[in-house]
Write an enzyme that holds these catalytic residues in place. Structure first.
Site, PDB file in Angstrom:
ATOM      1  CG  HIS A  37      -4.281   2.134  -3.788  1.00 22.15           C
ATOM      2  ND1 HIS A  37      -5.186   2.506  -2.636  1.00 22.15           N
ATOM      3  CD2 HIS A  37      -3.870   0.826  -3.018  1.00 22.15           C
ATOM      4  CE1 HIS A  37      -6.152   1.651  -2.089  1.00 22.15           C
ATOM      5  NE2 HIS A  37      -4.686   0.804  -1.966  1.00 22.15           N
ATOM      6  CG  HIS A 121      -6.399  -7.317  -5.352  1.00 21.28           C
ATOM      7  ND1 HIS A 121      -5.357  -7.586  -4.674  1.00 21.28           N
ATOM      8  CD2 HIS A 121      -7.439  -6.332  -4.422  1.00 21.28           C
ATOM      9  CE1 HIS A 121      -6.555  -7.651  -3.269  1.00 21.28           C
ATOM     10  NE2 HIS A 121      -6.357  -6.082  -3.306  1.00 21.28           N
TER      11      HIS A 121
END
Ligand code: 3AM
Length: 180
Positions: A37, A121
């Site tokens: 995620h 990220h």
């Protein structure tokens, strides 16, 4: 107390592409494909009543859906003490805008402001004593990685359950973004 964070879910297709990057680095603990995620904001432990305020505040966010493209890989930590391997995302005003809205909603709920700059990220692996040359090879072999775009149509409030086998993430609620 609940340990919470807010994240963008990735499509099955993108998670599969990311999972395909795994391997080749001794000492790496790779994120399970289902757990991949993009974290917008780590909240941490909050009491249940504050969690309800957070839920209400997130439900009030108005922001448009937007495309997200994954771009490149990188490492956090120094070359000798690399901690995290990650996949990057293409620069996106819409993503920055959404993250700022999430941040201000949480500050309104009484959470301390995040001091660190948002660095979007996707954590691919956590590293322990990984040899620098193998990390270097991973980065150069996967440097051209790109995937997407996917359409980001909601954000998700997650609860993190810490356990011996690593954290288990439970999606508590999805907040839709407006059709663009
Ligand atoms: O999405 P990633 O993997 O980058 O590292 C944790 C994970 O980020 C981060 O929150 C996400 C969901 O667990 N996290 C955990 N503890 C944290 C802390 N104390 C933290 N981020 C900041 N401060």
């Amino acid at each position: 107390m609940l340990r919470l964070f807010v994240a963008i879910d990735l499509t099955e297709e993108l998670r599969q592409r990311l999972a395909g990057l795994a391997g080749g680095v001794p000492g790496a603990r790779w994120t399970e494909s289902d757990n991949l995620h993009l974290t917008l904001r780590f909240i941490g432990e909050v009491p249940e009543d504050q969690a309800m305020d957070i839920d209400a505040a997130l439900a009030e966010i108005r922001a448009p859906a937007f495309p997200l493209t994954l771009d490149g890989v990188g490492v956090y930590g120094s070359a000798r003490r690399a901690r995290v391997l990650w996949a990057g995302v293409e620069r996106s005003e819409a993503l920055a805008h959404l993250q700022a809205k999430v941040e201000s909603a949480l500050v309104r709920c009484g959470l301390p402001a995040e001091e660190r700059k948002f660095s979007p990220h996707i954590t691919l692996a956590r590293l322990k004593d990984a040899p620098a040359d193998r990390i270097g090879r991973f980065l150069s072999d996967r440097g051209l990685f790109r995937a997407g775009p996917m359409s980001v149509e909601h954000v998700t409030l997650y609860r993190s359950h810490l356990g011996n086998g690593g954290a288990v993430y439970e999606a508590l609620r999805e907040y839709p973004l407006a059709e663009s």
